[in-house]
Design a protein around this motif. Sequence first.
Motif, PDB file in Angstrom:
ATOM      1  N   LEU A 493       0.781  -1.229   0.000  1.00 20.31           N
ATOM      2  CA  LEU A 493       0.000   0.000   0.000  1.00 20.31           C
ATOM      3  C   LEU A 493       0.817   1.286   0.000  1.00 20.31           C
ATOM      4  O   LEU A 493       0.494   2.214  -0.749  1.00 20.31           O
ATOM      5  CB  LEU A 493      -0.952   0.006   1.202  1.00 20.31           C
ATOM      6  N   PRO A 494       1.835   1.439   0.849  1.00 20.56           N
ATOM      7  CA  PRO A 494       2.532   2.729   0.911  1.00 20.56           C
ATOM      8  C   PRO A 494       3.077   3.208  -0.422  1.00 20.56           C
ATOM      9  O   PRO A 494       3.096   4.410  -0.685  1.00 20.56           O
ATOM     10  CB  PRO A 494       3.663   2.463   1.925  1.00 20.56           C
ATOM     11  N   ILE A 495       3.502   2.287  -1.264  1.00 16.31           N
ATOM     12  CA  ILE A 495       4.042   2.687  -2.563  1.00 16.31           C
ATOM     13  C   ILE A 495       2.969   3.415  -3.369  1.00 16.31           C
ATOM     14  O   ILE A 495       3.198   4.502  -3.924  1.00 16.31           O
ATOM     15  CB  ILE A 495       4.550   1.445  -3.326  1.00 16.31           C
ATOM     16  N   VAL A 496       1.783   2.843  -3.414  1.00 11.91           N
ATOM     17  CA  VAL A 496       0.696   3.450  -4.177  1.00 11.91           C
ATOM     18  C   VAL A 496       0.234   4.745  -3.522  1.00 11.91           C
ATOM     19  O   VAL A 496       0.012   5.763  -4.196  1.00 11.91           O
ATOM     20  CB  VAL A 496      -0.482   2.461  -4.309  1.00 11.91           C
ATOM     21  N   LEU A 497       0.097   4.752  -2.211  1.00 10.42           N
ATOM     22  CA  LEU A 497      -0.411   5.935  -1.521  1.00 10.42           C
ATOM     23  C   LEU A 497       0.562   7.099  -1.596  1.00 10.42           C
ATOM     24  O   LEU A 497       0.147   8.263  -1.661  1.00 10.42           O
ATOM     25  CB  LEU A 497      -0.715   5.589  -0.064  1.00 10.42           C
ATOM     26  N   ARG A 498       1.859   6.825  -1.595  1.00  9.68           N
ATOM     27  CA  ARG A 498       2.835   7.913  -1.774  1.00  9.68           C
ATOM     28  C   ARG A 498       2.721   8.507  -3.172  1.00  9.68           C
ATOM     29  O   ARG A 498       2.871   9.722  -3.354  1.00  9.68           O
ATOM     30  CB  ARG A 498       4.252   7.406  -1.525  1.00  9.68           C
ATOM     31  N   LEU A 499       2.452   7.666  -4.152  1.00  6.47           N
ATOM     32  CA  LEU A 499       2.259   8.179  -5.507  1.00  6.47           C
ATOM     33  C   LEU A 499       1.035   9.080  -5.573  1.00  6.47           C
ATOM     34  O   LEU A 499       1.036  10.105  -6.255  1.00  6.47           O
ATOM     35  CB  LEU A 499       2.113   7.012  -6.492  1.00  6.47           C
ATOM     36  N   MET A 517       0.349   9.122   6.421  1.00  6.38           N
ATOM     37  CA  MET A 517      -0.075   8.647   7.741  1.00  6.38           C
ATOM     38  C   MET A 517      -1.598   8.597   7.825  1.00  6.38           C
ATOM     39  O   MET A 517      -2.172   7.629   8.352  1.00  6.38           O
ATOM     40  CB  MET A 517       0.488   9.558   8.830  1.00  6.38           C
ATOM     41  N   THR A 518      -2.271   9.614   7.298  1.00  4.46           N
ATOM     42  CA  THR A 518      -3.731   9.630   7.320  1.00  4.46           C
ATOM     43  C   THR A 518      -4.313   8.575   6.402  1.00  4.46           C
ATOM     44  O   THR A 518      -5.205   7.805   6.788  1.00  4.46           O
ATOM     45  CB  THR A 518      -4.245  11.016   6.919  1.00  4.46           C
ATOM     46  N   ARG A 519      -3.825   8.521   5.169  1.00  2.00           N
ATOM     47  CA  ARG A 519      -4.357   7.562   4.192  1.00  2.00           C
ATOM     48  C   ARG A 519      -4.110   6.121   4.629  1.00  2.00           C
ATOM     49  O   ARG A 519      -4.999   5.259   4.540  1.00  2.00           O
ATOM     50  CB  ARG A 519      -3.713   7.795   2.823  1.00  2.00           C
ATOM     51  N   THR A 615      16.861   5.527   8.394  1.00  2.00           N
ATOM     52  CA  THR A 615      15.733   6.324   8.864  1.00  2.00           C
ATOM     53  C   THR A 615      14.464   5.483   8.865  1.00  2.00           C
ATOM     54  O   THR A 615      14.455   4.331   8.411  1.00  2.00           O
ATOM     55  CB  THR A 615      15.533   7.557   7.972  1.00  2.00           C
ATOM     56  N   VAL A 616      13.405   6.063   9.386  1.00  2.00           N
ATOM     57  CA  VAL A 616      12.109   5.386   9.419  1.00  2.00           C
ATOM     58  C   VAL A 616      11.114   6.181   8.587  1.00  2.00           C
ATOM     59  O   VAL A 616      11.257   7.392   8.419  1.00  2.00           O
ATOM     60  CB  VAL A 616      11.582   5.231  10.860  1.00  2.00           C
ATOM     61  N   ALA A 617      10.129   5.490   8.079  1.00  2.00           N
ATOM     62  CA  ALA A 617       9.044   6.125   7.332  1.00  2.00           C
ATOM     63  C   ALA A 617       7.882   6.347   8.293  1.00  2.00           C
ATOM     64  O   ALA A 617       7.139   5.414   8.609  1.00  2.00           O
ATOM     65  CB  ALA A 617       8.617   5.253   6.149  1.00  2.00           C
ATOM     66  N   TRP A 618       7.751   7.568   8.786  1.00  2.00           N
ATOM     67  CA  TRP A 618       6.716   7.853   9.780  1.00  2.00           C
ATOM     68  C   TRP A 618       5.316   7.596   9.236  1.00  2.00           C
ATOM     69  O   TRP A 618       4.410   7.244   9.990  1.00  2.00           O
ATOM     70  CB  TRP A 618       6.828   9.296  10.252  1.00  2.00           C
ATOM     71  N   GLY A 619       5.135   7.785   7.936  1.00  2.00           N
ATOM     72  CA  GLY A 619       3.801   7.620   7.364  1.00  2.00           C
ATOM     73  C   GLY A 619       3.266   6.214   7.465  1.00  2.00           C
ATOM     74  O   GLY A 619       2.040   6.011   7.400  1.00  2.00           O
ATOM     75  N   THR A 620       4.140   5.224   7.623  1.00  2.00           N
ATOM     76  CA  THR A 620       3.691   3.840   7.798  1.00  2.00           C
ATOM     77  C   THR A 620       3.939   3.326   9.216  1.00  2.00           C
ATOM     78  O   THR A 620       3.201   2.465   9.693  1.00  2.00           O
ATOM     79  CB  THR A 620       4.400   2.920   6.796  1.00  2.00           C
ATOM     80  N   LEU A 676       4.950  16.796  14.540  1.00  2.00           N
ATOM     81  CA  LEU A 676       3.604  16.936  13.981  1.00  2.00           C
ATOM     82  C   LEU A 676       2.896  15.602  13.762  1.00  2.00           C
ATOM     83  O   LEU A 676       1.682  15.581  13.555  1.00  2.00           O
ATOM     84  CB  LEU A 676       3.669  17.701  12.652  1.00  2.00           C
ATOM     85  N   PHE A 677       3.622  14.509  13.812  1.00  2.00           N
ATOM     86  CA  PHE A 677       2.963  13.209  13.693  1.00  2.00           C
ATOM     87  C   PHE A 677       2.214  12.856  14.973  1.00  2.00           C
ATOM     88  O   PHE A 677       1.249  12.088  14.937  1.00  2.00           O
ATOM     89  CB  PHE A 677       3.996  12.122  13.377  1.00  2.00           C
ATOM     90  N   PHE A 678       2.648  13.402  16.101  1.00  2.00           N
ATOM     91  CA  PHE A 678       2.038  13.023  17.378  1.00  2.00           C
ATOM     92  C   PHE A 678       0.566  13.436  17.472  1.00  2.00           C
ATOM     93  O   PHE A 678      -0.280  12.601  17.847  1.00  2.00           O
ATOM     94  CB  PHE A 678       2.837  13.637  18.526  1.00  2.00           C
ATOM     95  N   PRO A 679       0.178  14.686  17.177  1.00  2.00           N
ATOM     96  CA  PRO A 679      -1.250  15.015  17.261  1.00  2.00           C
ATOM     97  C   PRO A 679      -2.103  14.202  16.304  1.00  2.00           C
ATOM     98  O   PRO A 679      -3.279  13.929  16.595  1.00  2.00           O
ATOM     99  CB  PRO A 679      -1.301  16.515  16.941  1.00  2.00           C
ATOM    100  N   LYS A 680      -1.546  13.799  15.161  1.00  2.00           N
ATOM    101  CA  LYS A 680      -2.295  12.912  14.274  1.00  2.00           C
ATOM    102  C   LYS A 680      -2.531  11.555  14.945  1.00  2.00           C
ATOM    103  O   LYS A 680      -3.603  10.952  14.800  1.00  2.00           O
ATOM    104  CB  LYS A 680      -1.544  12.724  12.954  1.00  2.00           C
ATOM    105  N   ALA A 681      -1.519  11.077  15.667  1.00  2.00           N
ATOM    106  CA  ALA A 681      -1.684   9.807  16.382  1.00  2.00           C
ATOM    107  C   ALA A 681      -2.764   9.926  17.459  1.00  2.00           C
ATOM    108  O   ALA A 681      -3.515   8.973  17.702  1.00  2.00           O
ATOM    109  CB  ALA A 681      -0.348   9.383  16.999  1.00  2.00           C
ATOM    110  N   ILE A 682      -2.850  11.081  18.103  1.00  2.00           N
ATOM    111  CA  ILE A 682      -3.905  11.290  19.101  1.00  2.00           C
ATOM    112  C   ILE A 682      -5.282  11.228  18.443  1.00  2.00           C
ATOM    113  O   ILE A 682      -6.244  10.692  19.019  1.00  2.00           O
ATOM    114  CB  ILE A 682      -3.692  12.630  19.824  1.00  2.00           C
TER     115      ILE A 682
END
Length: 885
Positions: A493-499, A517-519, A615-620, A676-682
Amino acid sequence: MSGVDQQTAKSATTATFVTALVFNAAVFGIEIGLFTILRPHFKQIYEPRTQVPVEKDRVKPFDAGFLTWPIALFKTDYRDVQQVNGPDAYLFVRFLRMMIRVLLPIWLISWVVLMPVTSVNNSTSNSTGLDRFIFGNISKYQQDRYAAQIILVYLFTFWIYWNIKREMQHFTTVRQLHLIDPAHSSSVQANTILVTGIPAKHLSEPALRRLYSHLPGGVKKVWLNRDLKELPSIYDRRLAACGKLESAETSLLSTAAKIRRKALKKANGASDPSPSADPERDVALAERLVPRDQRPSHRLPAGFMPFSLPLIGEKVDTIDWCRQEIAATTGLLTQGRQILADQNLSLPEDASEDGKVDKNDRAKQTYPPVNSAFVTFNQQIAAHLAVNALTHHEPYAMADRYLEVSPPDVIWGNLGLNPYEKRIRVALSYSATAALIIFWAIPVAFVGIISNIEGLCVRESWLAWLCKLPSPVIGIIQGILPPVLLAVLMMLLPIVLRLFGRFEGIPTHTGLELSLMTRYFIFQVVHSFLIVTLSSGIFAALPSLLSNPSSIPGLLAEYLPQASTFFLTYILLQGLSGVAGGFLGIVGLIIYYVKLFILGSTPRSIYNIKYAQTTVAWGTLFPSITLLVVITLAYSIISPVINGLACFTFFLFYLLYKYLFLYKYTQPPSADTGGLFFPKAIQHVFVGMYIQQLCLCALFFLATAPSGKRGALPEGVLMIVLIFLTAGFHAIINSSFGPLTKALPLSHAHRTFRHPEPSLDVQDVDGGSGSNRKETAEEIEEVSSPTDKPRASSSESGAEHAPHSDYDDVFFARGPDGTEDYGFAQPAACRPQRIVWIPDDSLSLGREEVQTNKESGVKATTQNAKMDEHGNVEVTGPPVDLAKF
């Protein structure tokens, strides 16, 4: 017969869970044992941050005993993560810590209260194993026991409220302290904004300076972005040629090393050594005269083909071809950069006299400006005010503004989109995401069926053979195979969603990760949770549904909670096998040595394999964790067994990522969002609470009393009240903390960065930024100090590289440590040729190659790289131009 079949299906849930527990526990023990043995001997794999050659990036080794490392890791202060890897990594670890604190009392209380309530002295028949502890096990004759569920769901919800408020307050403090930290506050990233959709009237440096002059301190520098057309592809060609030349030069030296060994053997075997047979002299000559047929060569693509094929196309000497390619591309880039500096981007006027200023009023240019610019302010607070101010009076004009942008984070291809086109792309992007969600349901639903195949095989004759399999085999099929299949599906999925995000026009890589991260979370919740839950529960109830359709509401209330078995095994997979695999990293260990053996031929490739940042991919990464939160909260009342497993899982994840972010992963400051990823996690935690409350509400309303009436109507009404309370609290959190996550308040203005000499930066070369005056290399050298000449290139020594007066290296300032600052000019418009990194050898043939390359117009160096007599390359430091690329 039906009762026996249902009993068999129910008992299979316990067998499935036990099988998954034993299997994952065995995997956990084996992998942790291997990690314990391998960790002290493979520091480059398990503690790479302690081995980096750049001292300022190196961290202290993990000081722990052979068997006591888990205790030492537990005692390590998690707050050190922020110092080592920034706010994003720290707040991720903090989120895991928060979930441990949230789940610990929920686990203890739910096991003490709910498990006896659902299992002790209950008149429901045919309930064994884990089925005794689920919501559906409460008999219709004892529905007064629902009081325990309704009381605990209120108690747990208010406990989560308190933790969310506490953590959001902490996040706000951490983010604001990070933004005003002197090291960050003085960086160009903290003082620059990206503005897109700029009207033609304001598409010049004087116009933007005038527009933003009303903000405190004014503008320090404006970087107008241009359509560079062919320059980026030429720049990429030069980078590729530099890499190919490095490989060819190293291969040539390796061949020479073989010749040297043969000559030494021949000289040592001679009975009468004489000066004419001096091995050093002969070998040096032999290396200079490596036979032409042994020199590196390759074939050029034939005709229109973008790549070459064996035996097709012209065969050329690789070293000679690369030198010519680098010299040619450097000439083209220099010419293009000269044009950029020569062509004026002055304030446009109404040349067409049509009453408005648009792109038609600007003189035709080779590299015209696109409708975006980077604006660097003299005061940090001005950048925050600019992002939050209404900039233009026309719809969508300059409406998209981005804060905390760094040059390496920019997606240059997305800077010139029309604002109307961008909004159409957003609609298409999310429509494609919705379509993908719908059609992805088919394979994910199939995984859900597999997770409860025992409930279907008792009904469908063509699947009856599955019921005859041994219990361990059925346990593997139901307990291990579905989570693995689900994980494989989610990897695609991440490959397609990043596109999709890139197509949408998001201009930064961090913005792409925030969108992902949202998608990805939506995908995870819909497919990894909702569809699996529904398909698993429905197929468990399918035999009874087909025989008695009128019992649908009651059967759903009874069977839907049984889908929790799949998620119990999923939690086990993540918490045991997943965490142990994260520590061991066996795939990374194997790939490291495979790459070192196969690809480790040049100094740069060896350096990248050994010391490149991981590094890490925060979106996944974040959605994979918040999915566990959603699953746990949704089933915390329905199946309280999950609470203990989830608490233990989050504790293991906490230890894992504390270790990884302290000793293995590196998050560059340019890719840090300030948390900024933290409030999305909340927000994802709220999703888990909504799903929990809606499920309980439905189950309470579906519960029937012996008389046939609704048996838990008051509880259902109370759940509706709780849903409204959660929505209200959610709105309060968003309205109170939302603005604080986006920008600094004026109350902190006195603590932000202020440039000591505002707006004196008007003599910089344009290099693609759109300056309003023509500047030449000679002018830049005149305004620079003797020690700050912008044409001087990084090199091994001054003898190898002399300052140039061309436009190959166009930088704009020097940092305190002497490094060049290229600002926000596109790499193709300013960056120099990447220095060809050749290993040095005992006969100095590498240095001779450096000199030969210099005579061909190619910069090269032998610094920090050596080759021994056997042709093995060793690096002792980073590339000399590491900071530029």
